[in-house]
Scaffold this active site. Structure first.
Site, PDB file in Angstrom:
ATOM      1  N   LEU A 171       0.839  -1.195   0.000  1.00 58.58           N
ATOM      2  CA  LEU A 171       0.000   0.000   0.000  1.00 58.58           C
ATOM      3  C   LEU A 171       0.877   1.249   0.000  1.00 58.58           C
ATOM      4  O   LEU A 171       1.961   1.262   0.600  1.00 58.58           O
ATOM      5  CB  LEU A 171      -0.911   0.029   1.237  1.00 58.58           C
ATOM      6  CG  LEU A 171      -1.959  -1.074   1.365  1.00 58.58           C
ATOM      7  CD1 LEU A 171      -2.742  -0.899   2.666  1.00 58.58           C
ATOM      8  CD2 LEU A 171      -2.913  -1.073   0.176  1.00 58.58           C
ATOM      9  N   ASP A 172       0.390   2.313  -0.657  1.00 58.40           N
ATOM     10  CA  ASP A 172       1.066   3.605  -0.586  1.00 58.40           C
ATOM     11  C   ASP A 172       1.146   4.073   0.864  1.00 58.40           C
ATOM     12  O   ASP A 172       0.325   3.680   1.712  1.00 58.40           O
ATOM     13  CB  ASP A 172       0.305   4.657  -1.400  1.00 58.40           C
ATOM     14  CG  ASP A 172       0.336   4.391  -2.895  1.00 58.40           C
ATOM     15  OD1 ASP A 172       1.207   3.616  -3.346  1.00 58.40           O
ATOM     16  OD2 ASP A 172      -0.520   4.957  -3.604  1.00 58.40           O
ATOM     17  N   LYS A 173       2.094   4.935   1.138  1.00 59.95           N
ATOM     18  CA  LYS A 173       2.306   5.445   2.495  1.00 59.95           C
ATOM     19  C   LYS A 173       1.022   5.979   3.113  1.00 59.95           C
ATOM     20  O   LYS A 173       0.712   5.706   4.280  1.00 59.95           O
ATOM     21  CB  LYS A 173       3.381   6.531   2.459  1.00 59.95           C
ATOM     22  CG  LYS A 173       3.628   7.260   3.768  1.00 59.95           C
ATOM     23  CD  LYS A 173       4.762   8.255   3.622  1.00 59.95           C
ATOM     24  CE  LYS A 173       4.934   9.104   4.871  1.00 59.95           C
ATOM     25  NZ  LYS A 173       3.852  10.115   4.997  1.00 59.95           N
TER      26      LYS A 173
END
Length: 303
Positions: free
Chosen positions: A138-140
């Site tokens: 997942l993106d940050k």
């Protein structure tokens, strides 16, 4: 201190007369690369407790065991102590709930405090001679469920599952605008935006990408139209959901990189809410769910 006796191992029983050990292991999903690593990096393959090479011919009733070699973290992955919201764990996988603001893996800008750093630290505390294999990233600033494999073989099996039978990843998001259609699919190729090392965009020479969208709720907030939607990923391109939603004119609330406003939330309003897949060892159907986090719930409140 790691414990060699806790190396990952699998045990199989032979039901076919005369099959070569190499062919038998291949039928169990053991790749050539894994066999090579097992042979040269400290693993073992035994038949009825005796180490054998892959040309050994098996008999019905034989017990085959493969002890996988210990794995070392890469130089850029420094084990750390810290809190992990673990939803499920067994000998093969970990499912955890990642908060927004935490990176999945280390990068130049975020070398520490990532999910991978903390999982590597957990493996050391558990005396497991292995490293981190992220299956779903997942993106940050995206929150929600992440799947991590405990060794390279399990990662290989789950990666194959994504290609063949599928690995269901469902998200919930809040987008700007009143989405007109109740259900639709976005199939647009995604590639890197020229002049940027971060941004992606829809472009003809990009990689195929498909996202299914379903409207859950349309609502207004402070004179603006917003829509809560569910999304299913069929591919896993970088920033796929964010790019696809910008392309159809409904950017994620809070996603200022792709056209959203941070009027109501300070990060993209995107959360991985469901993971469904087949367990790589048992064959059991696995499903995990995670509720929308409080910052997204606050956006949904209209009072």
């Amino acid at each position: 201190m790691i414990n060699q006796d806790l190396r990952f191992r699998l045990v199989f029983h032979v039901g076919e007369e005369g099959i070569l050990l190499r062919e038998f292991l291949h039928s169990k999903g053991i790749s050539k690369r894994t066999l090579t690593a097992t042979k040269y990096e400290g693993g073992h393959i035994t038949v009825n407790g005796i180490e054998q090479n892959v040309r050994h011919r098996l008999q019905v009733g034989d017990e085959v065991a493969i002890i996988f070699p210990a794995e070392q973290p890469s130089e850029g992955l420094h084990p750390e102590d810290g809190q992990l919201d673990i939803i499920y764990e067994d000998e093969a996988i970990i499912i955890l709930n990642k908060p927004a603001g935490q990176s999945t893996i280390p990068s130049r800008d975020h070398p520490t405090g990532t999910v991978a750093n903390l999982v590597a630290g957990k493996f050391i505390r558990d005396c497991l001679p292995t490293t981190v294999h992220v299956v779903t990233r997942l993106d940050k600033d995206t929150s929600g469920l992440i799947c991590i494999a405990k060794n390279r073989h399990i990662h290989h099996l789950l990666s194959e599952q994504m290609i063949t039978t599928g690995f269901h990843r469902q998200y919930v998001a809040i987008v700007e605008g009143k989405v007109k259609e109740d259900r639709f699919t976005i199939e647009q190729p995604i590639g890197r935006k020229e002049g940027s090392i971060i941004e992606r965009m829809v472009r003809e020479d990009g990689q195929f990408a498909r996202t299914d969208v379903e409207v859950l709720r349309r609502f207004g907030k402070e004179g603006h139209d917003l829509t809560t939607i569910a999304l299913v990923l069929h591919t896993g391109r970088t920033h796929q959901i964010r790019v696809h939603l910008q392309w159809v004119g409904y950017p994620l609330a809070g996603d200022d990189l792709y056209g959203g406003t941070q009027q109501w939330i300070q990060r993209q309003a995107l959360h991985c809410s469901v993971l469904k897949f087949t367990h790589p060892l048992t064959g059991a159907d696995m499903q995990f769910e995670s509720d929308m986090p409080s910052d997204m719930q606050n956006v949904s409140q209209t009072q």
